[in-house]
Design an enzyme around this catalytic site. Structure first.
Site, PDB file in Angstrom:
ATOM      1  N   LYS A   1     -11.167  11.470  -5.566  1.00  0.00           N
ATOM      2  CA  LYS A   1      -9.855  12.041  -4.422  1.00  0.00           C
ATOM      3  C   LYS A   1      -9.612  10.544  -3.700  1.00  0.00           C
ATOM      4  O   LYS A   1      -8.404  10.552  -3.549  1.00  0.00           O
ATOM      5  CB  LYS A   1     -10.363  12.823  -3.556  1.00  0.00           C
ATOM      6  CG  LYS A   1     -10.880  14.351  -4.349  1.00  0.00           C
ATOM      7  CD  LYS A   1     -11.443  15.355  -3.412  1.00  0.00           C
ATOM      8  CE  LYS A   1     -11.694  16.771  -4.294  1.00  0.00           C
ATOM      9  NZ  LYS A   1     -12.650  17.722  -3.189  1.00  0.00           N
TER      10      LYS A   1
ATOM     11  N   GLU B   1      -0.429  17.668  -5.686  1.00  0.00           N
ATOM     12  CA  GLU B   1      -0.877  17.482  -4.256  1.00  0.00           C
ATOM     13  C   GLU B   1      -2.421  18.174  -4.310  1.00  0.00           C
ATOM     14  O   GLU B   1      -3.169  17.857  -3.602  1.00  0.00           O
ATOM     15  CB  GLU B   1       0.108  18.655  -3.453  1.00  0.00           C
ATOM     16  CG  GLU B   1      -0.438  18.670  -2.124  1.00  0.00           C
ATOM     17  CD  GLU B   1      -0.577  17.481  -1.376  1.00  0.00           C
ATOM     18  OE1 GLU B   1      -1.232  16.879  -0.958  1.00  0.00           O
ATOM     19  OE2 GLU B   1       0.896  16.900  -0.919  1.00  0.00           O
TER      20      GLU B   1
ATOM     21  N   LEU C   1      -4.088  21.618   1.205  1.00  0.00           N
ATOM     22  CA  LEU C   1      -3.799  20.821   2.143  1.00  0.00           C
ATOM     23  C   LEU C   1      -2.619  19.522   1.769  1.00  0.00           C
ATOM     24  O   LEU C   1      -2.748  19.169   0.857  1.00  0.00           O
ATOM     25  CB  LEU C   1      -4.815  19.984   2.966  1.00  0.00           C
ATOM     26  CG  LEU C   1      -6.152  21.036   3.465  1.00  0.00           C
ATOM     27  CD1 LEU C   1      -7.070  20.046   4.071  1.00  0.00           C
ATOM     28  CD2 LEU C   1      -5.313  22.009   4.663  1.00  0.00           C
TER      29      LEU C   1
ATOM     30  N   ARG D   1      -9.760  27.306 -26.721  1.00  0.00           N
ATOM     31  CA  ARG D   1      -9.738  27.602 -28.018  1.00  0.00           C
ATOM     32  C   ARG D   1      -8.468  28.410 -28.628  1.00  0.00           C
ATOM     33  O   ARG D   1      -8.493  28.501 -29.851  1.00  0.00           O
ATOM     34  CB  ARG D   1     -11.029  28.124 -28.405  1.00  0.00           C
ATOM     35  CG  ARG D   1     -12.257  27.320 -28.417  1.00  0.00           C
ATOM     36  CD  ARG D   1     -13.655  27.998 -28.964  1.00  0.00           C
ATOM     37  NE  ARG D   1     -13.933  29.117 -27.890  1.00  0.00           N
ATOM     38  CZ  ARG D   1     -14.665  29.004 -26.792  1.00  0.00           C
ATOM     39  NH1 ARG D   1     -14.934  27.733 -26.375  1.00  0.00           N
ATOM     40  NH2 ARG D   1     -14.960  29.951 -26.085  1.00  0.00           N
TER      41      ARG D   1
ATOM     42  N   VAL E   1      -6.213  16.625  -4.223  1.00  0.00           N
ATOM     43  CA  VAL E   1      -7.037  16.191  -3.070  1.00  0.00           C
ATOM     44  C   VAL E   1      -6.700  17.354  -2.041  1.00  0.00           C
ATOM     45  O   VAL E   1      -5.749  17.647  -1.635  1.00  0.00           O
ATOM     46  CB  VAL E   1      -6.255  14.764  -2.513  1.00  0.00           C
ATOM     47  CG1 VAL E   1      -7.335  14.517  -1.272  1.00  0.00           C
ATOM     48  CG2 VAL E   1      -6.283  14.035  -3.623  1.00  0.00           C
TER      49      VAL E   1
ATOM     50  N   GLY F   1     -11.474  26.521  -2.643  1.00  0.00           N
ATOM     51  CA  GLY F   1     -11.567  27.741  -3.007  1.00  0.00           C
ATOM     52  C   GLY F   1     -10.146  28.000  -3.799  1.00  0.00           C
ATOM     53  O   GLY F   1      -9.192  27.494  -3.876  1.00  0.00           O
TER      54      GLY F   1
ATOM     55  N   ASP G   1     -16.971  13.369  -7.116  1.00  0.00           N
ATOM     56  CA  ASP G   1     -15.597  14.338  -7.007  1.00  0.00           C
ATOM     57  C   ASP G   1     -15.027  13.603  -5.860  1.00  0.00           C
ATOM     58  O   ASP G   1     -13.849  13.434  -5.963  1.00  0.00           O
ATOM     59  CB  ASP G   1     -16.254  15.570  -6.944  1.00  0.00           C
ATOM     60  CG  ASP G   1     -14.842  16.379  -6.994  1.00  0.00           C
ATOM     61  OD1 ASP G   1     -14.243  16.524  -7.931  1.00  0.00           O
ATOM     62  OD2 ASP G   1     -14.667  17.263  -5.904  1.00  0.00           O
TER      63      ASP G   1
ATOM     64  N   ALA H   1      -7.375  20.471  -2.145  1.00  0.00           N
ATOM     65  CA  ALA H   1      -6.729  21.918  -2.639  1.00  0.00           C
ATOM     66  C   ALA H   1      -5.230  21.883  -2.019  1.00  0.00           C
ATOM     67  O   ALA H   1      -4.373  21.323  -2.452  1.00  0.00           O
ATOM     68  CB  ALA H   1      -7.544  23.021  -1.937  1.00  0.00           C
TER      69      ALA H   1
END
Length: 384
Positions: free
Chosen positions: A246, A170, A177, A73, A173, A361, A242, A175
């Site tokens: 990916k 990147e 890696l 907002r 998918v 994470g 989810d 995080a």
């Protein structure tokens, strides 16, 4: 637009009055950066950018100009135009969010390099990508809704890069890696993809690793929820959607015109719980116990292990399911919340290529986004 608003009372970014300059002989690349979505990942990224800002200027000749933040907002712009950013007693002022104005502010009018980071989970933000890229603004994102959304929009996003804007995703998918880049490298060097198999959910990896019959599955699910391993609504993890997103992202990277509806997804959520309000669902988690105990018994009867696996073959057949794998399978030896992706290609046929590590994470996801930003920065021409 579903973007977490920043909880900070003070603006999360402050323009540094001066940066350590690169050596006089070194070319300087200046990159104006704006962040959309100052939530957990966005906040972690801002801190990583702050910590690296002086080092990158000193050692790499890269000046990151942190220009502002946009939440759902309101947005904050760091600039010298009093009409865009009225200042009161030296403090920056938040104003109603306008993503077009935000992008124009970051881009500026001085020919500088500009990059927008989308750390939201918003489909409406992803819809802006074609305009941003066509205008020459680079985009980095962990937002899966762009690369896994409507195929026509994804094709428009890719076509818009002809305007000079680069796109990297990147962290959509696994995080931080290097999964998307690994696939891209395989294909760009002439390899042929035969199949992808992966454990793309840190939540479901943890649950499968811990589900040994010593306690009910519902107890593990409550523990994972308390530890913050699951989404606020655990059904978002257990539905498999989810993970399917990916898989769609990787399929499209491989040139397959896959959409979410093309993926065969087996949800772990009992039908009776699927439509309940969250509080009612949490009170009935024991309804997961019987079906999950049956799955575990089946795995043990076959001498195998239970894992949540996504699969894609060379013809575009895609599935996301709970699977019984032999104890010798690479996925049988994952730890904690590990993600693991196995690429089977013409070159890596007898011994498939594995990418494995923490796949969830805010810190590792933010690091993946930061790495994408640096890859784009490395390809930029020095500023005049």
């Amino acid at each position: 637009m579903d973007i977490a608003a920043s909880p900070l009372a003070e603006p999360p970014l402050r323009r540094r009055p001066s940066l350590a300059a690169a050596p006089a002989a070194a070319p300087v690349r200046r990159l104006a950066v704006g962040l959309v979505g100052p939530g957990r990942v966005g906040g972690a990224l801002l801190e990583q950018l702050r910590q690296a800002q002086e080092r990158l200027a000193r050692d790499g000749g890269l000046e990151l100009l942190l220009c502002g933040v946009a939440a759902s907002r309101r947005m904050w712009l760091d600039c010298d135009d009093p009409e865009l950013n009225a200042r009161h007693d030296g403090a920056q002022t938040w104003r109603p969010t306008d993503l077009d104005a935000f992008a124009a502010h970051v881009r500026g009018s001085d020919g500088r390099h500009a990059l927008l980071i989308d750390c939201s989970a918003s489909d409406s933000v992803a819809a802006h990508y074609p305009r941003w890229l066509a205008a020459g603004v680079h985009v980095v994102t962990p937002n899966k809704l762009a690369a896994s959304g409507p195929l026509a929009r994804w094709q428009a996003i890719r076509a818009a890069r002809a305007g000079g804007g680069r796109l990297r995703y990147e962290a959509t998918v696994c995080a931080g890696l290097p999964v998307v880049q690994t696939l891209r490298d395989l294909l760009d060097t002439g390899d042929e993809l035969l199949g992808i198999e992966g454990m793309f959910s840190g939540t479901l990896a943890w649950l499968c690793n811990r589900h040994d019959g010593a306690q009910p599955f519902s107890a593990l699910l409550r523990e994972a929820h308390a530890l913050g391993y699951t989404e606020p609504d655990p059904r978002d993890d257990l539905s498999g959607i989810d993970v399917a997103r990916k898989l769609v992202i990787l399929a499209r990277e491989a040139g397959l015109p896959l959409s979410l509806d093309d993926v065969d997804v087996d949800s772990l959520v009992p039908p009776a719980l699927a439509g309940l309000p969250l509080e009612a669902c949490m009170a009935r988690l024991d309804e997961f116990d019987a079906p999950m105990a049956a799955h575990l018994a089946e795995a043990r009867a076959h001498g195998g292990v239970l894992r949540h696996v996504a699969r894609l073959d060379r013809d575009g057949r895609a599935s996301v399911k709970l699977a019984v794998l032999p104890a010798s399978h690479a996925f049988a030896h994952t730890r904690l919340t590990d993600n693991v992706v196995q690429f089977t290609t013409r070159r890596y046929c007898d011994n498939p290529l594995l990418v494995q590590g923490p796949g969830a994470g805010p810190d590792v996801t933010a690091a993946g986004v930061f790495a994408d930003l640096l890859r784009i920065a490395e390809a930029l021409e020095p500023n005049a």
